[in-house]
Motif scaffolding. Structure first.
Motif, PDB file in Angstrom:
ATOM      1  N   ASP A 343       0.868  -1.163  -0.144  1.00 20.76           N
ATOM      2  CA  ASP A 343       0.140  -0.008  -0.196  1.00 20.76           C
ATOM      3  C   ASP A 343       0.870   1.299  -0.012  1.00 20.76           C
ATOM      4  O   ASP A 343       0.576   2.188  -0.843  1.00 20.76           O
ATOM      5  CB  ASP A 343      -0.831  -0.016   1.191  1.00 20.76           C
ATOM      6  N   ARG A 344       1.847   1.264   0.971  1.00 23.54           N
ATOM      7  CA  ARG A 344       2.868   2.412   1.003  1.00 23.54           C
ATOM      8  C   ARG A 344       3.534   2.843  -0.345  1.00 23.54           C
ATOM      9  O   ARG A 344       3.656   3.723  -0.821  1.00 23.54           O
ATOM     10  CB  ARG A 344       3.705   2.097   2.218  1.00 23.54           C
ATOM     11  N   ALA A 345       4.154   1.609  -0.856  1.00 20.82           N
ATOM     12  CA  ALA A 345       4.781   1.754  -2.344  1.00 20.82           C
ATOM     13  C   ALA A 345       3.874   2.261  -3.260  1.00 20.82           C
ATOM     14  O   ALA A 345       4.465   3.087  -4.220  1.00 20.82           O
ATOM     15  CB  ALA A 345       5.515   0.450  -2.623  1.00 20.82           C
ATOM     16  N   ILE A 346       2.728   1.624  -3.435  1.00 25.32           N
ATOM     17  CA  ILE A 346       1.751   2.414  -4.451  1.00 25.32           C
ATOM     18  C   ILE A 346       1.656   3.675  -4.289  1.00 25.32           C
ATOM     19  O   ILE A 346       1.573   4.402  -5.161  1.00 25.32           O
ATOM     20  CB  ILE A 346       0.422   1.336  -4.447  1.00 25.32           C
ATOM     21  N   GLU A 347       1.174   4.171  -3.025  1.00 27.12           N
ATOM     22  CA  GLU A 347       1.071   5.760  -2.848  1.00 27.12           C
ATOM     23  C   GLU A 347       2.079   6.634  -3.145  1.00 27.12           C
ATOM     24  O   GLU A 347       2.146   7.527  -4.090  1.00 27.12           O
ATOM     25  CB  GLU A 347       0.583   5.837  -1.408  1.00 27.12           C
ATOM     26  N   LEU A 348       3.404   6.039  -2.757  1.00 26.94           N
ATOM     27  CA  LEU A 348       4.754   6.908  -2.804  1.00 26.94           C
ATOM     28  C   LEU A 348       5.019   6.938  -4.346  1.00 26.94           C
ATOM     29  O   LEU A 348       5.299   7.937  -4.832  1.00 26.94           O
ATOM     30  CB  LEU A 348       5.757   6.641  -2.250  1.00 26.94           C
ATOM     31  N   GLY A 349       4.976   5.567  -4.884  1.00 23.93           N
ATOM     32  CA  GLY A 349       5.125   5.722  -6.612  1.00 23.93           C
ATOM     33  C   GLY A 349       4.064   6.461  -7.210  1.00 23.93           C
ATOM     34  O   GLY A 349       4.777   7.223  -7.964  1.00 23.93           O
ATOM     35  N   GLN A 350       2.948   6.444  -7.090  1.00 28.80           N
ATOM     36  CA  GLN A 350       2.041   7.422  -7.741  1.00 28.80           C
ATOM     37  C   GLN A 350       2.103   8.667  -7.657  1.00 28.80           C
ATOM     38  O   GLN A 350       2.168   9.600  -8.312  1.00 28.80           O
ATOM     39  CB  GLN A 350       0.530   6.768  -7.553  1.00 28.80           C
ATOM     40  N   VAL A 351       2.526   9.162  -6.238  1.00 31.26           N
ATOM     41  CA  VAL A 351       2.508  10.671  -6.017  1.00 31.26           C
ATOM     42  C   VAL A 351       4.015  10.962  -6.555  1.00 31.26           C
ATOM     43  O   VAL A 351       4.031  12.086  -7.110  1.00 31.26           O
ATOM     44  CB  VAL A 351       2.683  10.665  -4.574  1.00 31.26           C
ATOM     45  N   ALA A 352       5.029  10.238  -6.600  1.00 37.90           N
ATOM     46  CA  ALA A 352       6.384  10.692  -7.212  1.00 37.90           C
ATOM     47  C   ALA A 352       6.186  10.708  -8.827  1.00 37.90           C
ATOM     48  O   ALA A 352       6.935  11.849  -9.227  1.00 37.90           O
ATOM     49  CB  ALA A 352       7.416   9.785  -6.845  1.00 37.90           C
ATOM     50  N   LEU A 353       5.379  10.285  -9.266  1.00 37.81           N
ATOM     51  CA  LEU A 353       5.176  10.214 -10.704  1.00 37.81           C
ATOM     52  C   LEU A 353       4.002  10.914 -11.246  1.00 37.81           C
ATOM     53  O   LEU A 353       3.635  11.375 -12.378  1.00 37.81           O
ATOM     54  CB  LEU A 353       4.781   8.867 -11.525  1.00 37.81           C
ATOM     55  N   GLY A 354       3.261  11.574 -10.084  1.00 31.25           N
ATOM     56  CA  GLY A 354       2.211  12.850 -10.585  1.00 31.25           C
ATOM     57  C   GLY A 354       0.907  12.224 -10.841  1.00 31.25           C
ATOM     58  O   GLY A 354       0.318  12.866 -11.391  1.00 31.25           O
ATOM     59  N   VAL A 355       0.819  11.034 -10.416  1.00 27.96           N
ATOM     60  CA  VAL A 355      -0.521  10.233 -10.786  1.00 27.96           C
ATOM     61  C   VAL A 355      -1.435  10.028  -9.616  1.00 27.96           C
ATOM     62  O   VAL A 355      -2.748   9.332  -9.632  1.00 27.96           O
ATOM     63  CB  VAL A 355      -0.384   9.165 -11.709  1.00 27.96           C
ATOM     64  N   GLY A 356      -1.165  10.249  -8.481  1.00 22.34           N
ATOM     65  CA  GLY A 356      -1.709  10.136  -7.190  1.00 22.34           C
ATOM     66  C   GLY A 356      -1.934  11.225  -6.368  1.00 22.34           C
ATOM     67  O   GLY A 356      -1.196  12.270  -6.417  1.00 22.34           O
ATOM     68  N   THR A 357      -2.883  11.188  -5.332  1.00 20.54           N
ATOM     69  CA  THR A 357      -3.165  12.247  -4.340  1.00 20.54           C
ATOM     70  C   THR A 357      -2.346  11.584  -3.126  1.00 20.54           C
ATOM     71  O   THR A 357      -2.812  10.530  -2.648  1.00 20.54           O
ATOM     72  CB  THR A 357      -4.549  12.451  -4.061  1.00 20.54           C
ATOM     73  N   PRO A 358      -1.790  12.342  -2.309  1.00 19.13           N
ATOM     74  CA  PRO A 358      -0.782  11.891  -1.094  1.00 19.13           C
ATOM     75  C   PRO A 358      -2.080  11.729  -0.098  1.00 19.13           C
ATOM     76  O   PRO A 358      -3.035  12.587   0.233  1.00 19.13           O
ATOM     77  CB  PRO A 358      -0.030  13.036  -0.605  1.00 19.13           C
ATOM     78  N   ALA A 359      -2.073  10.741   1.028  1.00 16.92           N
ATOM     79  CA  ALA A 359      -2.787  10.481   1.782  1.00 16.92           C
ATOM     80  C   ALA A 359      -2.046  10.484   3.247  1.00 16.92           C
ATOM     81  O   ALA A 359      -2.654  10.592   4.258  1.00 16.92           O
ATOM     82  CB  ALA A 359      -3.486   9.080   1.790  1.00 16.92           C
ATOM     83  N   THR A 360      -0.832  10.372   3.059  1.00 18.00           N
ATOM     84  CA  THR A 360       0.040  10.686   4.413  1.00 18.00           C
ATOM     85  C   THR A 360       1.021  11.765   4.476  1.00 18.00           C
ATOM     86  O   THR A 360       1.315  12.160   3.273  1.00 18.00           O
ATOM     87  CB  THR A 360       0.657   9.164   4.718  1.00 18.00           C
ATOM     88  N   TRP A 361       1.550  11.899   5.466  1.00 19.09           N
ATOM     89  CA  TRP A 361       2.958  12.914   5.521  1.00 19.09           C
ATOM     90  C   TRP A 361       3.961  12.600   4.456  1.00 19.09           C
ATOM     91  O   TRP A 361       4.570  13.210   3.934  1.00 19.09           O
ATOM     92  CB  TRP A 361       3.462  13.177   6.939  1.00 19.09           C
ATOM     93  N   GLN A 362       4.333  11.034   4.392  1.00 19.88           N
ATOM     94  CA  GLN A 362       5.137  10.669   3.272  1.00 19.88           C
ATOM     95  C   GLN A 362       4.761  10.915   1.969  1.00 19.88           C
ATOM     96  O   GLN A 362       5.552  11.646   1.407  1.00 19.88           O
ATOM     97  CB  GLN A 362       5.578   9.278   3.510  1.00 19.88           C
ATOM     98  N   GLY A 363       3.723  10.786   1.523  1.00 19.67           N
ATOM     99  CA  GLY A 363       3.038  11.077   0.314  1.00 19.67           C
ATOM    100  C   GLY A 363       3.069  12.524   0.205  1.00 19.67           C
ATOM    101  O   GLY A 363       3.338  13.018  -0.947  1.00 19.67           O
ATOM    102  N   ALA A 364       2.761  13.560   1.147  1.00 14.44           N
ATOM    103  CA  ALA A 364       2.721  15.053   0.851  1.00 14.44           C
ATOM    104  C   ALA A 364       4.137  15.413   0.861  1.00 14.44           C
ATOM    105  O   ALA A 364       4.468  16.302  -0.191  1.00 14.44           O
ATOM    106  CB  ALA A 364       2.158  15.703   1.951  1.00 14.44           C
ATOM    107  N   PHE A 365       5.140  15.051   1.541  1.00 11.40           N
ATOM    108  CA  PHE A 365       6.443  15.158   1.500  1.00 11.40           C
ATOM    109  C   PHE A 365       7.044  14.766  -0.151  1.00 11.40           C
ATOM    110  O   PHE A 365       7.723  15.645  -0.867  1.00 11.40           O
ATOM    111  CB  PHE A 365       7.452  14.405   2.359  1.00 11.40           C
ATOM    112  N   ALA A 366       6.598  13.618  -0.660  1.00 17.29           N
ATOM    113  CA  ALA A 366       7.056  13.232  -1.963  1.00 17.29           C
ATOM    114  C   ALA A 366       6.302  14.106  -2.875  1.00 17.29           C
ATOM    115  O   ALA A 366       7.086  14.340  -4.015  1.00 17.29           O
ATOM    116  CB  ALA A 366       6.689  11.622  -2.284  1.00 17.29           C
TER     117      ALA A 366
END
Length: 650
Positions: A343-366
């Motif tokens: 779950d974490r890897a999918i969120e961070l990967g999508q956020v880093a590639l600009g295709v996802g919305t961050p749900a955690t502070w790690q995602g917001a940071f990315a």
């Protein structure tokens, strides 16, 4: 290998490891150890830390409750990681496992636990300081900055001794560089006051030097070699000295490109045959891209492309309920995150590639770092949609075969036993299945639990007997030679795969070295039924090496074999035995289960300590934990060419 780790695993393990690697690897390891010993004694200048010239915007998220609790615990001088709580108040607390192994209980055979090297390494990855930096960034509480500075000073003091266990693994050096990058990004200008910048600079440059000089090779060139190359490439972009920065980046680029080519299948699966390590490598690629964003450098396109391939495979696995195979140690690159690794890897990967919305502070940071990086140096479209990998392609070139219907799925472990000669992170689980019904987990993988600290538990959780497969004559699919080491090979070839709107079928055949006969497993999935058909298809009379296995002479026969089918239930599922069948009762409904005709059924429930060596019923949902569960075990005669049918109906 680091001396502390070698002593823990023993001389027999070391001898087998050298034997399995071969003569060229043995010669290289001797030279490697000599060179590493010289490097440990060399003086190293305390160069100033090169801070990335990039201001990170205020994170647009509230502080998670879990993060708030962790940083308050850090203020009190304690830290929780890998399911254990330990002290963290002085420099000496960075070395040793802080009593974590003893918190995990006795070993399976009743002996005392050994020290857990994994817990020592995990703490040194600087996760506590990353959490403090994130909390300070979100709340502005100066206590978090002061505490982070104290911990960084102690961390530098411990790492000054390059003979310690913390320098024994190059992958740990790379992960510490990533974490130091996050700390610098989150604290920003605050790093220039109150932080030990000169010692931190020396530590960062030592890490780069370690990665440059001593890459993993031969049978150790698994995910370690990939992460080391990523750490050299990304770390040199952020912290590299001016005189060697470009050379280090070029070297890291070549090494990482080569490892990604070797270690990723065409379908995007990482070759370790372990779901959590697939997620971990995905995280590493995200970290590599974000470190380039930190440095204001263009992202390497081949890293972006590899991440997209890995995320495609991750989405396919996630759609099947996220089945976990092989080792899983909850390794992370972004501080502490309690979510499942996939779950974490999918969120961070999508956020880093600009295709996802961050749900955690790690995602917001990315999102902050990647948005700045893409604006400064775009390396491809940021909004290109990610598509799951085709399941047929995954089955043909990966190590997992997946079938799905509307509310159920089954995943079967196929392909090679593991990666390279030692198959370090693989379990003897070929043809094992993981089943979900009513969109809830039903049959699950037993997990990992530990690495070095509990040898008997490690042996059990890696064995064929602990997994949902047919065990013939009580033998593992490969010879177990110790932690991270298999003595023989095995392979499960996918012979057929077809899909329908409500399921499909898959066939795979297992062939193993040694005395095991070949075994075929066929899956037939429809809207409300799953049939698993096992067949022993040939006898086995082969020699097994008495030098390593303790057995002498031919093993096996052309007659019937002793068979054992184990079905490890999810901890939330219970069993009700009836005359006609077993009723598996889960949170969302019941499933009727039948076993091969004439076989004897026993329900094993986790007992601590175990009353017999073959008593299972334990599930490890995360590293360091064991949860009592139920295992349905059927035993009987497996005659060659006779189909053994196990059915699940809902």
């Amino acid at each position: 290998m680091n001396g502390d780790v070698a002593r823990q695993r023993g001389l027999k393990w070391t001898a087998r490891r050298v034997y399995r690697g071969g003569g060229r690897e043995a010669a290289w390891r001797i030279g490697h150890l000599v060179a590493l010993a010289r490097w440990e004694r060399q003086p190293f200048s305390a160069a100033p830390l090169r801070l990335p010239d990039l201001g990170v915007r205020t994170l647009s998220t509230t502080i998670p409750v879990q993060l708030h609790a962790r940083v308050d615990q850090l203020l009190a001088g304690r830290v929780s990681l890998l399911s254990c709580t330990r002290p963290l108040s002085t420099a000496k607390d960075w070395i040793g496992d802080g009593g974590a192994a003893s918190q995990m209980g006795h070993d399976r055979d009743g002996t005392e636990a050994q020290e857990s090297v994994k817990h020592t390494w995990e703490l040194a990855r600087l996760g506590p300081v990353v959490d403090l930096a994130a909390a300070w960034r979100l709340l502005g509480d100066e206590r978090y900055a002061v505490r982070a500075a104290q911990l960084l000073e102690d961390w530098c003091e411990v790492l000054a001794d390059r003979r310690s266990v913390l320098w024994g693994s190059g992958v740990e050096a790379a992960l510490r560089l990533f974490a130091l990058g996050w700390v610098c990004a989150l604290f920003g200008d605050r790093m220039t006051s109150g932080f030990p910048l000169v010692p931190l600079g020396g530590v960062a440059h030592r890490h780069l030097d370690r990665l440059r000089r001593f890459p993993s090779r031969y049978s150790s060139a698994n995910n370690h070699a990939l992460v080391e190359a990523a750490g050299l490439l990304a770390g040199s972009a952020v912290f590299g000295p001016v005189d060697s920065r470009e050379a280090d980046r070029a070297l890291g680029n070549r090494r990482l490109r080569a490892q990604l080519t070797r270690q990723l299948s065409p379908g995007g699966l990482h070759c370790e045959a372990a779901t959590d390590y697939h997620a971990f490598v995905s995280d590493v690629l995200v970290a590599t891209l974000l470190m380039h964003d930190l440095a204001g450098s263009e992202r390497p396109p081949f890293v972006t492309d590899s991440l997209r391939d890995m995320l495609g495979a991750s989405l396919t696995i996630h759609a099947a309920g996220g089945p976990r195979f092989g080792d899983g140690d909850d390794s992370q690159c972004f501080g502490f995150d309690d979510r499942p690794p996939l779950d974490r890897a999918i969120e961070l990967g999508q956020v880093a590639l600009g295709v996802g919305t961050p749900a955690t502070w790690q995602g917001a940071f990315a999102a902050d770092l990647s948005s700045i990086g893409r604006t400064a140096s775009p390396s491809g479209p940021a909004d290109a949609a990610l598509a799951p990998t085709d399941r047929a392609a995954l089955a043909s070139d990966g190590w997992m075969t997946v079938l799905r219907s509307t509310n159920s799925s089954v995943a079967m472990r196929t392909g090679a036993l593991g990666y390279l000669s030692v198959a370090a992170h693989a379990h003897a689980d070929l043809l094992s299945v993981i089943v979900s019904a009513h969109r809830e987990p039903l049959i699950v993988d037993p997990g990992t639990f530990c690495y070095d600290s509990h040898p008997a538990w490690r042996r059990w959780f890696r064995s064929s007997a602990a997994h949902n497969c047919l065990v013939v004559d009580g033998l593992d699919q490969a010879e177990y030679w110790g932690p991270f080491l298999w003595g023989t090979d095995a392979y499960a070839q996918v012979c057929g795969f077809s899909e329908t709107d409500e399921g499909g079928s898959a066939v795979a055949q297992l062939a193993a070295q040694g005395p095991l006969p070949a075994v075929r497993r066929r899956l037939e999935l429809s809207a409300n039924r799953l049939d698993i058909i096992d067949t022993v298809i040939m006898p086995a009379v082969r020699e097994r090496s008495w030098i390593w296995s303790g057995r002498d002479g031919p093993i096996g026969s052309d007659g019937p074999h002793r068979g054992c089918l184990r079905w490890q239930l999810h901890p939330a599922v219970d069993v009700v035995e009836t005359d006609a069948a077993l009723q598996l009762i889960g949170p969302s409904g019941s499933v009727e289960m039948t076993v091969p005709s004439g076989w004897i059924v026993q329900c094993e429930r986790g007992i601590d300590p175990p009353i017999a060596t073959d008593v299972g019923g334990w599930v490890s949902t995360s590293f360091g934990t064991r949860t009592r569960s139920v295992a349905v075990v059927a035993r009987g005669v497996a005659t060659p060419e006779t189909e053994l049918v196990t059915s699940f109906c809902w």
